[in-house]
Design a protein around this motif. Sequence first.
Motif, PDB file in Angstrom:
ATOM      1  N   GLU A 108      41.641  38.840  40.181  1.00 12.32           N
ATOM      2  CA  GLU A 108      42.838  39.116  40.986  1.00 12.32           C
ATOM      3  C   GLU A 108      42.558  40.117  42.103  1.00 12.32           C
ATOM      4  O   GLU A 108      43.333  40.231  43.057  1.00 12.32           O
ATOM      5  N   THR A 147      53.674  33.536  42.652  1.00  9.79           N
ATOM      6  CA  THR A 147      52.313  33.156  42.290  1.00  9.79           C
ATOM      7  C   THR A 147      51.586  32.654  43.541  1.00  9.79           C
ATOM      8  O   THR A 147      52.195  32.111  44.463  1.00  9.79           O
ATOM      9  N   TRP A 203      49.056  35.345  39.247  1.00  2.00           N
ATOM     10  CA  TRP A 203      49.308  34.052  38.620  1.00  2.00           C
ATOM     11  C   TRP A 203      50.019  34.247  37.290  1.00  2.00           C
ATOM     12  O   TRP A 203      49.722  35.180  36.547  1.00  2.00           O
ATOM     13  N   TRP A 208      47.818  29.670  36.891  1.00  2.00           N
ATOM     14  CA  TRP A 208      46.383  29.894  36.707  1.00  2.00           C
ATOM     15  C   TRP A 208      45.701  28.637  36.165  1.00  2.00           C
ATOM     16  O   TRP A 208      44.579  28.306  36.567  1.00  2.00           O
ATOM     17  N   THR A 211      45.261  26.466  39.082  1.00  2.00           N
ATOM     18  CA  THR A 211      44.228  27.016  39.968  1.00  2.00           C
ATOM     19  C   THR A 211      42.844  26.698  39.443  1.00  2.00           C
ATOM     20  O   THR A 211      41.934  26.344  40.217  1.00  2.00           O
TER      21      THR A 211
END
Length: 243
Positions: A108, A147, A203, A208, A211
């Motif tokens: 992050e 997000t 996220w 996530w 992603t």
Amino acid sequence: MNQPAPQSAPQPAPQKQVADKRILRAFIARRYLGGTGIEIGALGTPLDLPPNAQAKYVDRMSLEDLYKEFPEMAQRKLQAPDIIDNGETLASIPDGSLDFIVANHFLEHCENLLGTLRIHTAKLRKGGRLFYAIPNRDFTFDRNRPTTPFAHLVQDDQEGPEKARATHYMEWATLVENKQGAEAEAQALRLQQMNYSIHYHAWDAPAWFQTLALGTEYIKFPGFVAHFELNFHEIICVLVRTH
């Protein structure tokens, strides 16, 4: 360069943690990790590795400077780095030299997430593993942020993260530090000039998961996502390189 702590440091969302997050981390590590590797940004919670795994520790500054960077950890034992390097680029680590990379609560902080995944993958041998934990937005000080959409990550990779940097710091100042107007603009500029390491992206679990699915396809990851699991206020995943 040493960075003073930002004003009005954000506080995590209230939560009741009924067990130690390190337990599940260690259990998953015993299932997937072995050989020789590195852990990036371990700070006060290095991963409990299985007996057949040995790690060197990577951070962007010395132990002395880490204590200056994080004065709130003055009473905690921090992991001394073996290697001083940028965890996003790992310029000092030869390609194809590692059996694993551990990076917990690190992704992050990466301005170019997809570029970081591509570089981490290149450092692995065939059969190597990437072990990541990221904060679950809904249970941290990121809870008021949207997000990060995958298209934004692609833009960071293709056009460079500098284009969105000011926007990230402004979002942090307004939605994490709860500043408004001119005060938010001044704080965002101050943190950006300090190069303060904020969470550039955020996220929740579904975002996530998406992603990872899109990101591994985008970078043509030579393997698969082997593990995805919620662990209190974080999400753990393991990626395995097969060729």
